[in-house]
Design a protein around this motif. Structure first.
Motif, PDB file in Angstrom:
ATOM      1  N   ILE A 148     -29.368 -31.244  61.720  1.00 26.24           N
ATOM      2  CA  ILE A 148     -28.786 -32.207  62.674  1.00 26.24           C
ATOM      3  C   ILE A 148     -27.327 -31.848  62.930  1.00 26.24           C
ATOM      4  N   LYS A 154     -21.773 -31.547  55.559  1.00 22.71           N
ATOM      5  CA  LYS A 154     -20.612 -31.273  54.707  1.00 22.71           C
ATOM      6  C   LYS A 154     -19.905 -32.562  54.325  1.00 22.71           C
ATOM      7  N   GLU A 156     -21.200 -35.249  53.784  1.00 21.70           N
ATOM      8  CA  GLU A 156     -21.988 -35.887  52.722  1.00 21.70           C
ATOM      9  C   GLU A 156     -22.020 -35.027  51.457  1.00 21.70           C
TER      10      GLU A 156
ATOM     11  N   LYS B  50     -11.477 -33.602  61.155  1.00 23.13           N
ATOM     12  CA  LYS B  50     -12.345 -32.796  60.284  1.00 23.13           C
ATOM     13  C   LYS B  50     -11.564 -32.257  59.093  1.00 23.13           C
ATOM     14  N   LEU B  55     -13.426 -30.775  55.887  1.00 22.38           N
ATOM     15  CA  LEU B  55     -14.436 -29.880  56.466  1.00 22.38           C
ATOM     16  C   LEU B  55     -13.841 -28.552  56.927  1.00 22.38           C
ATOM     17  N   TYR B  72     -17.711 -41.409  58.293  1.00 19.70           N
ATOM     18  CA  TYR B  72     -17.392 -40.517  59.413  1.00 19.70           C
ATOM     19  C   TYR B  72     -18.387 -40.757  60.550  1.00 19.70           C
ATOM     20  N   PRO B  74     -19.394 -38.982  63.833  1.00 16.79           N
ATOM     21  CA  PRO B  74     -19.152 -37.742  64.593  1.00 16.79           C
ATOM     22  C   PRO B  74     -19.184 -37.983  66.096  1.00 16.79           C
ATOM     23  N   LEU B  77     -24.369 -35.671  68.288  1.00 18.62           N
ATOM     24  CA  LEU B  77     -25.282 -34.847  67.484  1.00 18.62           C
ATOM     25  C   LEU B  77     -26.370 -34.304  68.410  1.00 18.62           C
ATOM     26  N   PHE B  79     -28.468 -31.914  68.382  1.00 12.27           N
ATOM     27  CA  PHE B  79     -29.756 -31.391  67.906  1.00 12.27           C
ATOM     28  C   PHE B  79     -30.691 -32.464  67.353  1.00 12.27           C
ATOM     29  N   ILE B  80     -30.170 -33.676  67.194  1.00 12.89           N
ATOM     30  CA  ILE B  80     -31.001 -34.697  66.532  1.00 12.89           C
ATOM     31  C   ILE B  80     -32.224 -35.054  67.376  1.00 12.89           C
ATOM     32  N   ASP B  89     -35.349 -43.209  58.836  1.00  4.07           N
ATOM     33  CA  ASP B  89     -35.255 -41.861  58.236  1.00  4.07           C
ATOM     34  C   ASP B  89     -33.813 -41.361  58.246  1.00  4.07           C
ATOM     35  N   PHE B  90     -33.160 -41.568  59.404  1.00  4.24           N
ATOM     36  CA  PHE B  90     -31.783 -41.082  59.565  1.00  4.24           C
ATOM     37  C   PHE B  90     -30.874 -41.720  58.520  1.00  4.24           C
ATOM     38  N   LEU B  93     -31.265 -40.387  54.992  1.00  5.94           N
ATOM     39  CA  LEU B  93     -30.606 -39.105  54.706  1.00  5.94           C
ATOM     40  C   LEU B  93     -29.267 -39.345  54.011  1.00  5.94           C
ATOM     41  N   LYS B  94     -28.761 -40.579  54.144  1.00  4.31           N
ATOM     42  CA  LYS B  94     -27.501 -40.930  53.480  1.00  4.31           C
ATOM     43  C   LYS B  94     -27.787 -41.805  52.254  1.00  4.31           C
ATOM     44  N   HIS B  95     -29.026 -41.746  51.776  1.00  3.89           N
ATOM     45  CA  HIS B  95     -29.460 -42.470  50.570  1.00  3.89           C
ATOM     46  C   HIS B  95     -29.318 -43.987  50.702  1.00  3.89           C
ATOM     47  N   TRP B 134     -24.262 -45.521  60.883  1.00  2.00           N
ATOM     48  CA  TRP B 134     -24.325 -44.423  59.900  1.00  2.00           C
ATOM     49  C   TRP B 134     -22.994 -44.310  59.153  1.00  2.00           C
TER      50      TRP B 134
END
Lengths: 254, 229
Positions: A148, A154, A156, B50, B55, B72, B74, B77, B79-80, B89-90, B93-95, B134
């Motif tokens: 994604i 990074k 995370e 960043k 980063l 953060y 962004p 995104l 490509f999502i 699900d998304f 990914l951040k638990h 998020w």
């Protein structure tokens, strides 16, 4: 041999399932076609395995590793697009192989031959495919986040280099296993087709990942079964079965 | 706004691909501040964000208060939408737990059943709210926004900027926001950092955004559009 058909069927099911599962990650990274040139590079290894009579996957594996390093180096040094690298690697792989591959072995190298799989090879393939599934299942959420956005991953604190390395290792293993089943020519289709069909049908990650695995299993089962019934090579039949499933998935696309 | 300093930046220099992007930057952020990082395109605003997140490589000193949690958001995104992934699900990914995911979704104005919606089916404005959600997962004390209205239509922009302002009160947040939109600064910020490779001004917008400082800030951009006959 009486047990040859069930042995081929079991190997096909395991490799097909693992390839579909990993393929769903590769497709989400727009890297499914990378399996193509890697598959073509393994033609040298397959040719050697066929000439000297050892396991095709063992012959293919070092060449896949070589291919991954080659693509990585080309990408770093030339900044060429993935399509251009695919063309370079594809062309060189096929050309060099046909310099020394005996023509009577060409079919097995190009489209695979699962019908001759031996018991020891089968056990190794099944264990490798199962372990691959476990590893992919474990890294799946991390790689999805990397796919994604690397920045988001990074932020995370995901170690991108580490996960990319594991992911490439998995790709190398699936290509080496896949060439046994569908040959050097059809490896990209083996990973991409099931995942593409699953993407049409899935509405969440679990449906996508497991859907791709199940479609991979069904395609392999049908391919090996029709090989038994028709005598046509199993590799192309597996890909034809997954293509049909993909076409059906277009009707039910969500 | 408290006096507790949560971020100190000293002599920050960032070079990328042999090009200097940020030079000699000093500033501090206090708890509860809404700091807008303002500047023309290519001024180094997103790079600064960043870099603050760790980063990008840099020289100088970035010191966050101990134990601070940073969220953060962004810019976008792209490509999502290639992945069949729903909002649940998304967030996973951040638990995030199911309970937290539902709470956060409520706080950005969506019902709980929205969790099962596919991200690819959302409009740009809806997706931007999901990205804000998020950023809020894990209950951060600081939220970093990178041009949150990129790709959002004008009617949606106001909502997107209002949301963090409301959440700031609700969750006691400190916000760092990147934008090139001057109107955002007056409406939503307590402080502004004007950046065009070098720092141009820093302080409350009513005090530091003078015609002079704005001219200096955007001077770099003007020269890109000069016609030479």
């Amino acid at each position: 041999m009486e047990y040859q058909f069930p042995l081929s069927l079991v190997v096909g099911i395991f490799i097909g399932g693992a390839a579909g599962n990993l393929g769903s990650l590769m497709l989400s990274r727009r890297m499914a076609l990378v399996a193509g040139p890697l598959g073509h590079l393994t033609l040298h290894g397959i040719a050697l395995a066929l000439i000297y009579g050892f396991d095709v996957s063992s012959g293919a594996f070092p060449f896949v590793i070589f291919g991954i390093v080659l693509i990585w180096l080309f990408e770093m040094r030339t900044k060429l697009s993935m399509e251009a690298l695919t063309a370079v690697v594809f062309a060189s792989g096929v050309a060099i192989t046909f310099l020394f591959l005996p023509m009577d072995q060409a079919e097995a190298a190009l489209v695979g031959d699962i019908s001759r799989v031996r018991l020891a090879e089968a056990i190794i393939s099944v264990v490798a495919a199962f372990l691959l599934f476990l590893v992919v299942h474990n890294i799946y959420p991390k790689i999805v986040l990397v796919n994604i956005s690397e920045e988001l991953a990074k932020s995370e604190e995901i170690n991108i280099k580490k996960y990319n390395l594991i992911y490439l290792g998995c790709t190398a293993i699936i290509v080496a296993l896949g060439v046994k089943m569908v040959g050097g020519l059809l490896t990209a289709a083996l990973v991409a087709m099931s995942a593409s069909a699953a993407r049409n049908l899935g509405r969440n990650l679990a449906q996508y990942a497991f859907g791709a695995m199940i479609i991979g299993i069904i395609s392999s089962f049908l391919g090996v079964l029709f090989f038994r019934l028709s005598g046509f090579p199993a590799g192309p039949l597996i890909i034809v079965a997954s293509t049909l499933i993909f076409l059906i998935s277009l009707i039910f696309r969500r | 706004m408290g006096n507790e300093i949560i971020l100190k930046v000293r002599n920050l220099n960032v070079r990328l691909d042999y090009q200097s992007i940020i030079e000699n930057l000093y500033f501090e952020v206090k708890k509860g501040e809404v700091l807008t990082i303002l500047g023309p395109n290519g001024a180094g605003k997103s790079v600064l964000l960043k870099t603050l997140l760790g980063l990008l490589p840099c020289k100088g000193e970035i010191e966050w208060a101990k134990g601070i949690k940073i969220g953060y958001v962004p810019q976008r995104l792209p490509f999502i939408k290639d992945i069949p992934i729903n909002i649940r699900d998304f967030f996973k990914l951040k638990h995030s737990s199911e309970k937290e995911a539902k709470e956060i979704l409520n706080s950005v104005g969506y019902r709980e059943d929205f969790l099962q919606k596919k991200i690819g089916d959302q409009s740009s404005g809806q997706f931007q709210r999901i990205l804000i959600a998020w950023g809020l997962l894990g209950n951060p004390q600081v939220l970093l926004f990178d041009e949150p209205t990129t790709g959002v239509d004008i009617s949606g922009e106001e909502t997107i900027y209002k949301l963090p302002a409301e959440l700031k009160e609700e969750r006691d947040l400190t916000i760092l926001l990147v934008t090139h939109d001057l109107s955002v600064v007056y409406k939503f910020s307590t402080d502004v950092l004007c950046l065009n490779k070098h720092p141009i001004c820093h302080g409350p917008p009513q005090e530091v955004l003078t015609p002079e400082s704005l001219r200096t800030l955007y001077a770099g951009e003007v020269k890109y559009y000069q016609h030479q006959h």
